[in-house]
Scaffold this motif. Structure first.
Motif, PDB file in Angstrom:
ATOM      1  N   GLY A  40       0.828  -1.215   0.000  1.00 17.49           N
ATOM      2  CA  GLY A  40       0.000   0.000   0.000  1.00 17.49           C
ATOM      3  C   GLY A  40       0.854   1.253   0.000  1.00 17.49           C
ATOM      4  O   GLY A  40       0.609   2.195  -0.761  1.00 17.49           O
ATOM      5  N   HIS A  41       1.886   1.268   0.835  1.00 17.07           N
ATOM      6  CA  HIS A  41       2.785   2.427   0.875  1.00 17.07           C
ATOM      7  C   HIS A  41       3.555   2.572  -0.433  1.00 17.07           C
ATOM      8  O   HIS A  41       3.751   3.687  -0.928  1.00 17.07           O
ATOM      9  CB  HIS A  41       3.763   2.305   2.045  1.00 17.07           C
ATOM     10  CG  HIS A  41       3.152   2.594   3.370  1.00 17.07           C
ATOM     11  ND1 HIS A  41       2.627   3.823   3.708  1.00 17.07           N
ATOM     12  CD2 HIS A  41       2.968   1.802   4.457  1.00 17.07           C
ATOM     13  CE1 HIS A  41       2.146   3.779   4.932  1.00 17.07           C
ATOM     14  NE2 HIS A  41       2.334   2.562   5.422  1.00 17.07           N
ATOM     15  N   SER A  42       3.987   1.451  -0.983  1.00 18.89           N
ATOM     16  CA  SER A  42       4.722   1.488  -2.248  1.00 18.89           C
ATOM     17  C   SER A  42       3.841   2.044  -3.365  1.00 18.89           C
ATOM     18  O   SER A  42       4.275   2.873  -4.169  1.00 18.89           O
ATOM     19  CB  SER A  42       5.195   0.076  -2.590  1.00 18.89           C
ATOM     20  OG  SER A  42       5.816   0.044  -3.841  1.00 18.89           O
ATOM     21  N   PHE A  43       2.593   1.581  -3.406  1.00 20.72           N
ATOM     22  CA  PHE A  43       1.654   2.069  -4.415  1.00 20.72           C
ATOM     23  C   PHE A  43       1.421   3.563  -4.257  1.00 20.72           C
ATOM     24  O   PHE A  43       1.435   4.322  -5.235  1.00 20.72           O
ATOM     25  CB  PHE A  43       0.333   1.306  -4.292  1.00 20.72           C
ATOM     26  CG  PHE A  43      -0.726   1.774  -5.234  1.00 20.72           C
ATOM     27  CD1 PHE A  43      -0.674   1.435  -6.576  1.00 20.72           C
ATOM     28  CD2 PHE A  43      -1.768   2.566  -4.787  1.00 20.72           C
ATOM     29  CE1 PHE A  43      -1.640   1.877  -7.449  1.00 20.72           C
ATOM     30  CE2 PHE A  43      -2.743   3.010  -5.648  1.00 20.72           C
ATOM     31  CZ  PHE A  43      -2.683   2.663  -6.987  1.00 20.72           C
ATOM     32  N   GLU A  44       1.226   4.000  -3.027  1.00 21.97           N
ATOM     33  CA  GLU A  44       0.992   5.426  -2.754  1.00 21.97           C
ATOM     34  C   GLU A  44       2.200   6.260  -3.189  1.00 21.97           C
ATOM     35  O   GLU A  44       2.054   7.343  -3.753  1.00 21.97           O
ATOM     36  CB  GLU A  44       0.720   5.615  -1.264  1.00 21.97           C
ATOM     37  CG  GLU A  44       0.307   7.004  -0.918  1.00 21.97           C
ATOM     38  CD  GLU A  44      -1.137   7.060  -0.497  1.00 21.97           C
ATOM     39  OE1 GLU A  44      -1.569   8.170  -0.187  1.00 21.97           O
ATOM     40  OE2 GLU A  44      -1.815   6.036  -0.496  1.00 21.97           O
ATOM     41  N   LYS A  45       3.390   5.759  -2.913  1.00 21.92           N
ATOM     42  CA  LYS A  45       4.618   6.460  -3.294  1.00 21.92           C
ATOM     43  C   LYS A  45       4.702   6.612  -4.816  1.00 21.92           C
ATOM     44  O   LYS A  45       5.049   7.671  -5.332  1.00 21.92           O
ATOM     45  CB  LYS A  45       5.812   5.663  -2.773  1.00 21.92           C
ATOM     46  CG  LYS A  45       7.133   6.339  -2.870  1.00 21.92           C
ATOM     47  CD  LYS A  45       8.189   5.449  -2.216  1.00 21.92           C
ATOM     48  CE  LYS A  45       9.557   6.034  -2.271  1.00 21.92           C
ATOM     49  NZ  LYS A  45      10.565   5.143  -1.685  1.00 21.92           N
ATOM     50  N   LYS A  46       4.336   5.543  -5.531  1.00 23.10           N
ATOM     51  CA  LYS A  46       4.367   5.599  -6.997  1.00 23.10           C
ATOM     52  C   LYS A  46       3.321   6.562  -7.538  1.00 23.10           C
ATOM     53  O   LYS A  46       3.565   7.269  -8.523  1.00 23.10           O
ATOM     54  CB  LYS A  46       4.161   4.197  -7.571  1.00 23.10           C
ATOM     55  CG  LYS A  46       5.366   3.301  -7.380  1.00 23.10           C
ATOM     56  CD  LYS A  46       5.123   1.914  -7.902  1.00 23.10           C
ATOM     57  CE  LYS A  46       6.319   1.036  -7.590  1.00 23.10           C
ATOM     58  NZ  LYS A  46       6.114  -0.347  -8.019  1.00 23.10           N
ATOM     59  N   VAL A  47       2.168   6.602  -6.903  1.00 19.35           N
ATOM     60  CA  VAL A  47       1.108   7.522  -7.344  1.00 19.35           C
ATOM     61  C   VAL A  47       1.567   8.973  -7.176  1.00 19.35           C
ATOM     62  O   VAL A  47       1.375   9.801  -8.073  1.00 19.35           O
ATOM     63  CB  VAL A  47      -0.198   7.259  -6.565  1.00 19.35           C
ATOM     64  CG1 VAL A  47      -1.189   8.389  -6.753  1.00 19.35           C
ATOM     65  CG2 VAL A  47      -0.813   5.952  -7.007  1.00 19.35           C
ATOM     66  N   HIS A  48       2.207   9.272  -6.041  1.00 17.59           N
ATOM     67  CA  HIS A  48       2.702  10.635  -5.819  1.00 17.59           C
ATOM     68  C   HIS A  48       3.793  10.984  -6.824  1.00 17.59           C
ATOM     69  O   HIS A  48       3.839  12.110  -7.340  1.00 17.59           O
ATOM     70  CB  HIS A  48       3.238  10.788  -4.394  1.00 17.59           C
ATOM     71  CG  HIS A  48       2.163  10.877  -3.368  1.00 17.59           C
ATOM     72  ND1 HIS A  48       1.255  11.908  -3.313  1.00 17.59           N
ATOM     73  CD2 HIS A  48       1.841  10.051  -2.341  1.00 17.59           C
ATOM     74  CE1 HIS A  48       0.423  11.718  -2.317  1.00 17.59           C
ATOM     75  NE2 HIS A  48       0.755  10.596  -1.696  1.00 17.59           N
ATOM     76  N   ARG A  49       4.671  10.032  -7.110  1.00 14.96           N
ATOM     77  CA  ARG A  49       5.747  10.286  -8.090  1.00 14.96           C
ATOM     78  C   ARG A  49       5.157  10.520  -9.475  1.00 14.96           C
ATOM     79  O   ARG A  49       5.583  11.408 -10.203  1.00 14.96           O
ATOM     80  CB  ARG A  49       6.709   9.107  -8.117  1.00 14.96           C
ATOM     81  CG  ARG A  49       7.903   9.349  -9.011  1.00 14.96           C
ATOM     82  CD  ARG A  49       9.000   8.315  -8.776  1.00 14.96           C
ATOM     83  NE  ARG A  49      10.148   8.628  -9.588  1.00 14.96           N
ATOM     84  CZ  ARG A  49      10.410   8.057 -10.758  1.00 14.96           C
ATOM     85  NH1 ARG A  49       9.619   7.109 -11.221  1.00 14.96           N
ATOM     86  NH2 ARG A  49      11.467   8.402 -11.458  1.00 14.96           N
ATOM     87  N   LEU A  50       4.166   9.720  -9.836  1.00 16.02           N
ATOM     88  CA  LEU A  50       3.508   9.881 -11.131  1.00 16.02           C
ATOM     89  C   LEU A  50       2.831  11.244 -11.234  1.00 16.02           C
ATOM     90  O   LEU A  50       2.917  11.920 -12.271  1.00 16.02           O
ATOM     91  CB  LEU A  50       2.484   8.765 -11.338  1.00 16.02           C
ATOM     92  CG  LEU A  50       1.772   8.721 -12.680  1.00 16.02           C
ATOM     93  CD1 LEU A  50       2.764   8.500 -13.806  1.00 16.02           C
ATOM     94  CD2 LEU A  50       0.742   7.621 -12.677  1.00 16.02           C
TER      95      LEU A  50
END
Length: 110
Positions: A40-50
């Motif tokens: 979940g944290h990894s996904f959130e991090k990728k969403v913010h980077r995107l």
């Protein structure tokens, strides 16, 4: 039913004779929970980077259009003439002349 609920709250199922099975299941569930939290944290991090990269792309695209408009303006004949006038170069007063050269028709080239 109430006594069963009390036993669960007290943790009796963890200290009974067959508790090893329960401990393995609890550790397995804890491991799954940790994996879920990590993903979940990894996904959130990728969403913010995107999102950040999309903002950067939009900014660069608008900068490109702005510079393209400036270049189009700078390439206009009147603007080029103004800039050249400052350096002492001006447009010709009379139109260019054509130079016509007649080559001999005979086969001797040299």
């Amino acid at each position: 039913m109430a006594s069963r609920f009390h036993k669960i709250l007290k943790g009796d199922f963890l200290t009974q004779e067959g508790a090893a099975k329960n401990w393995r299941f609890i550790l397995f569930m804890a491991l799954l929970a940790l994996i879920m939290i990590y993903t979940g944290h990894s996904f959130e991090k990728k969403v913010h980077r995107l999102s950040k990269l999309n903002d950067e792309v939009n900014e660069l695209r608008s900068e490109f259009y702005d510079l393209e408009n400036k270049l189009m303006f700078m390439q206009m004949e009147s603007e080029v003439a103004k800039r050249l006038k400052e350096s002492g170069i001006a447009p010709a007063q009379e139109p260019p002349q054509k130079i016509k050269i007649k080559l001999p028709v005979d086969g001797n080239n040299g």
